[in-house]
Scaffold this active site. Structure first.
Site, PDB file in Angstrom:
ATOM      1  N   THR A  53       0.859  -1.181   0.000  1.00  0.00           N
ATOM      2  CA  THR A  53       0.000   0.000   0.000  1.00  0.00           C
ATOM      3  C   THR A  53       0.892   1.227   0.000  1.00  0.00           C
ATOM      4  OG1 THR A  53      -1.813   1.186   1.062  1.00  0.00           O
ATOM      5  CG2 THR A  53      -0.395  -0.104   2.515  1.00  0.00           C
ATOM      6  N   GLU A  54       0.538   2.181  -0.859  1.00  0.00           N
ATOM      7  CA  GLU A  54       1.445   3.279  -1.207  1.00  0.00           C
ATOM      8  C   GLU A  54       1.831   4.145  -0.008  1.00  0.00           C
ATOM      9  OE1 GLU A  54      -1.290   5.026  -3.922  1.00  0.00           O
ATOM     10  OE2 GLU A  54      -1.923   6.566  -2.510  1.00  0.00           O
TER      11      GLU A  54
END
Lengths: 259, 215
Positions: free
Chosen positions: B47-48
């Protein structure tokens, strides 16, 4: 003796002038230094340029700073969210300027500033509206666009733990922009749950070395932690959940009210 | 039925994600794919906002405001997870270290161009987030979308008319009608769902489609 700790959030944000560029850490509400932002609102500096991933969530923190009309311009990647009504209103009335930057370019431009890089070529955004007018160069058969660093006068960030030298440890995804903003600002101000004695942080575990930090203020443990351990019992905004009994009784009373 | 449900589509995409992959699932429908990554495969979700090894949503009462995904929802970290800052996280994308990224789309063109961040509507507030980095970063970019808009227009197009997110970046499009490979100068139909036919899809999309179905 080096001691970067200050006694209060008021001391932590002292000297931020009108017109300053201020980086504010956080991704959504995670890692947003709400206590420092509240102190900045109270301190009164205006005409600010804010660098942050988002443009405020709800009426607290960055949202409250915007609502107080202290911000001239926001440099961010994702201003429009379900709970960004303060920014939305100001933007629609033309009361705030927006520079929209793809998130990875935002992070790398901040990193570049802290690392002394004068600019870099990135593939992100090439051929899109957000790279329009930018210098491009083909390197090894791929086209890149030139991006410049973003530095700031002040950075306001949050971390889990600090020592008096300013060494920092973060918690989970609240780390987000903290380490790169700490390096990119002239004066970096950090709010932490707890300040521990020198030696209380394992040198192998330090994420941001104290060299990047100027002021540290302890604001106390968040409601979802107890002595550093996660205990839960809150919603996504960190508000304590109603006690199960309280929920039951309020549902009872609603039922009674309806009948 | 000529289409499959979003859940079925998520399961179909999950079937194509091999064990050992590092994968980013975009905000919205693509997050459903995680529900079908079976335990016999170790697939590591990125997840960024700074986590490799993202797990499912926590139980009520165990929500951690410091532990969220790109959509700012509460998640968990699996055993073996790692946290990192934003510049490292986007270096993982831009540097080509992620194997697969699954994103939604407004339009995909036959040359692989993607439009998924803005409809360009007058007066709307622009927001891009990590879309442009995700589009050009992963080794394979899969798009998960309905084939048609609510107005019945094809999202597969000869040329994108919405503002672009990335150039020539999409490798495959999973739709509720069929799976399409992007060939660089058009689309090839890889798999048909329900009662769909190549001819029917040509009519729906207005595109010349190569028949690459193998059954």
């Amino acid at each position: 003796m080096i001691d970067k700790t200050v006694a209060s959030v008021q001391d932590a944000v002292a000297g931020i002038p009108d017109g300053a560029t201020v980086m504010i850490g956080g991704f959504g509400r995670a890692g947003q230094p709400v206590e420092l932002i509240d102190a900045l609102i109270e301190q009164g500096a205006g005409d600010l340029t804010i660098v942050s991933n988002n443009a405020g969530n709800g009426d607290v923190g960055l949202g409250a700073l915007l609502a107080a009309r202290k911000v001239r311009k926001v440099i961010c990647s994702f201003p429009r969210q379900a709970d960004s009504w303060v920014f939305d209103g100001l933007y629609r009335e033309g009361a705030i300027e927006l520079e929209l930057v793809p998130q990875g370019n935002l992070a790398e431009r901040i990193r570049a500033a802290g690392a002394g890089i004068g600019g870099f070529f990135t593939p992100t955004g090439v051929g899109t509206l957000l790279a329009e007018g930018k210098e491009t160069r083909e390197i090894d058969g791929r086209v890149y666009a030139l991006e410049y660093p973003i530095k700031a006068d002040f950075a306001l960030i949050s971390a889990r733990t600090a020592d008096r030298w300013g060494n920092l440890v973060y918690r989970a995804t609240a780390r987000n922009f903290g380490p790169i903003m700490a390096a990119a600002a002239t004066t970096t101000v950090v709010q932490v749950d707890e300040v521990v004695p020198l030696g209380g942080i394992d040198p192998e575990a330090v994420v941001t070395p104290g060299l990047f930090v100027n002021r540290v203020v302890a604001v106390g443990e968040r409601p979802w932690l107890s002595d550093g351990e996660f205990v839960g019992g809150v919603d996504i905004d960190g508000r304590p959940l109603p006690h199960p009994d309280a929920v039951a009784s309020s549902e009872d009373s609603r039922t009674e009210g309806a009948s | 039925m000529t289409t499959i449900s979003r859940q079925e589509l998520a399961r179909r995409i999950a079937d194509d994600i091999p064990s050992g992959s590092y994968v980013n699932l975009g905000i919205g429908a693509p997050t459903l794919v995680a529900n079908y990554l079976t335990e016999d495969r170790e697939v590591i979700l990125h997840t960024e906002n700074g986590l490799l090894g993202m797990g499912p949503a926590p139980e009520p009462g165990r929500v951690d405001p410091d532990l969220i995904n790109a959509g700012k929802q509460a998640v968990t970290a699996v055993t073996g997870a790692a946290y990192f800052h934003h510049a490292d996280s986007f270096g993982m994308m831009r540097g080509g270290h992620l194997d697969i990224c699954v994103l939604g789309a407004f339009q995909v063109a036959g040359n692989g161009d993607l439009a998924n961040w803005s409809t360009g509507a007058e007066g709307s507030i622009p927001a891009v987030g990590g879309a442009m980095d995700l589009a050009i970063g992963a080794k394979d970019l899969y798009v998960m979308t309905d084939l048609l808009t609510k107005q019945g227009e094809s999202k597969l197009v000869a040329e994108c008319t919405y503002p672009l997110t990335g150039l020539g970046c999409v490798s495959r499009v999973y739709t509720d009608h069929a799976v399409f490979d992007v060939t660089g100068d058009g689309f090839a139909v890889r798999e048909l769902f329900g009662g769909n036919t190549i001819e029917g899809l040509r009519e729906l999309t207005g595109l010349e489609l190569v028949d690459a179905t193998t059954t």
